[in-house]
Design a protein around this motif. Structure first.
Motif, short mmCIF file in Angstrom:
data_model
loop_
_atom_site.label_atom_id
_atom_site.label_comp_id
_atom_site.label_asym_id
_atom_site.label_seq_id
_atom_site.Cartn_x
_atom_site.Cartn_y
_atom_site.Cartn_z
N LYS A 1 1.09 -1.13 0.00
CA LYS A 1 -0.22 -0.12 -0.04
C LYS A 1 0.90 1.07 -0.04
N LEU A 2 1.05 1.83 -1.21
CA LEU A 2 2.01 2.96 -1.28
C LEU A 2 1.07 4.26 -1.24
N THR A 3 1.79 5.23 -0.65
CA THR A 3 0.82 6.67 -0.22
C THR A 3 1.81 7.78 -0.69
N LEU A 4 1.80 8.49 -1.58
CA LEU A 4 2.42 9.62 -1.99
C LEU A 4 1.55 10.94 -1.94
N GLY A 5 2.41 12.16 -1.46
CA GLY A 5 1.55 13.22 -1.32
C GLY A 5 2.56 14.40 -1.15
N LEU A 6 1.81 15.65 -1.30
CA LEU A 6 2.24 16.86 -1.17
C LEU A 6 1.63 17.77 0.08
N ASP A 7 2.44 18.59 0.48
CA ASP A 7 1.84 19.06 1.91
C ASP A 7 2.23 20.57 1.81
N ALA A 8 1.37 21.47 1.86
CA ALA A 8 1.87 23.14 1.99
C ALA A 8 1.14 23.75 2.96
N SER A 9 1.79 24.69 3.70
CA SER A 9 1.04 25.46 4.61
C SER A 9 1.92 26.70 4.65
N ASP A 10 1.11 27.97 4.83
CA ASP A 10 1.27 29.22 5.32
C ASP A 10 0.69 29.68 6.47
N ARG A 11 1.90 30.29 7.19
CA ARG A 11 1.25 31.02 8.52
C ARG A 11 1.88 32.30 8.74
N ASN A 12 1.09 32.93 9.49
CA ASN A 12 1.54 34.63 9.53
C ASN A 12 1.34 34.70 10.93
N TRP A 13 2.57 35.55 11.80
CA TRP A 13 2.48 35.95 13.03
C TRP A 13 2.43 37.44 12.98
N ASN A 14 1.86 38.03 14.05
CA ASN A 14 1.79 39.64 13.80
C ASN A 14 1.21 39.70 15.29
N GLY A 15 1.89 40.31 16.33
CA GLY A 15 1.25 40.36 17.74
C GLY A 15 1.99 41.62 18.48
N ASN A 16 0.91 42.32 19.32
CA ASN A 16 1.51 43.19 20.37
C ASN A 16 0.92 43.05 21.33
N LYS A 17 1.72 43.09 22.63
CA LYS A 17 1.31 43.27 23.93
C LYS A 17 0.94 44.81 24.53
N SER A 18 0.16 44.99 25.26
CA SER A 18 -0.24 46.20 26.15
C SER A 18 -0.03 46.13 27.46
N GLY A 19 0.60 47.08 28.17
CA GLY A 19 0.80 47.05 29.48
C GLY A 19 0.11 48.16 30.11
N ALA A 20 0.39 48.71 31.36
CA ALA A 20 -0.55 49.47 31.96
C ALA A 20 -0.39 51.18 31.33
N SER A 21 0.96 51.44 31.00
CA SER A 21 0.91 52.74 30.04
C SER A 21 1.88 52.61 29.22
N ILE A 22 2.44 51.40 28.62
CA ILE A 22 3.22 51.24 27.38
C ILE A 22 2.74 50.11 26.52
N ASP A 23 2.93 50.48 25.32
CA ASP A 23 2.72 49.28 24.33
C ASP A 23 4.00 48.57 24.35
#
Length: 185
Positions: free
Chosen positions: A18-40
């Protein structure tokens, strides 16, 4: 973070294989900020991770042994937005490229109607994610900062075990040894 991907695979029954062949592709984007009491505080820059892979698996029997062999080649590119002044300080190369060849073999041997022995060996890799490569807090005096020079983690593992069944009673056990290279902590 946002992620999308697709997997395409086809299975062929050839003789006793039982032979299985395949292709796999993914794209991931990260983009984030944290906020503090008076400072980003900046957290993760705009980072795109693109993974492309090809894989195969073959399953066949020889006498009383069932054998599965697999292989996968991954090509992953990680690109941080260099136009931002928020890209992790001290990192010169904001574009990372990782290539890996993974593989495994798993054998199940049927000793009798009640007992099977299992043995396997394999190698796989994990690419560091954008948080591990680029995340940083501002001001830079805060304790958390990423490492843009990380290599991918490579795991080589050996597995041994057995599966015993007798009526309503069953016992399955597995022992393994795992060796991690360039472990990301």
């Amino acid at each position: 973070t946002e992620m999308m991907g697709a997997k395409l695979k086809n299975q062929f029954d050839i003789s006793n294989q039982k032979l299985t062949l395949g292709l796999d592709a993914s794209d991931r984007n990260w983009n984030g900020n944290k906020s503090g009491a008076s400072i980003d505080r900046y957290f993760i820059p705009d980072v795109d991770t693109k993974n492309r892979a090809v894989f195969l698996e073959d399953e066949f029997k020889i006498s009383n042994a069932n054998i599965k062999i697999g292989a996968r080649y991954d090509d992953t590119n990680v690109k941080a937005n260099q136009t931002s002044d928020l890209v992790t300080p001290g990192i010169v190369d904001h574009d990372k490229s990782y290539k890996s060849l993974s593989g495994n073999i798993l054998t199940t041997i049927k000793a009798n109607d009640n007992l099977e022995f299992i043995a396997g060996i394999g190698k796989s890799s994990r690419v560091p994610d954008a948080k591990e490569l680029y995340a940083v807090t501002k001001p830079s005096s805060t304790p958390y900062s990423a490492n843009g020079n990380l290599d991918q983690t490579t795991n080589t593992e050996i597995d041994l075990g057995f599966d015993y069944k007798n009526g309503n009673f069953g016992l399955k056990t597995k022992a393994f040894y795992s060796d991690l290279k360039d472990y990301i902590y």
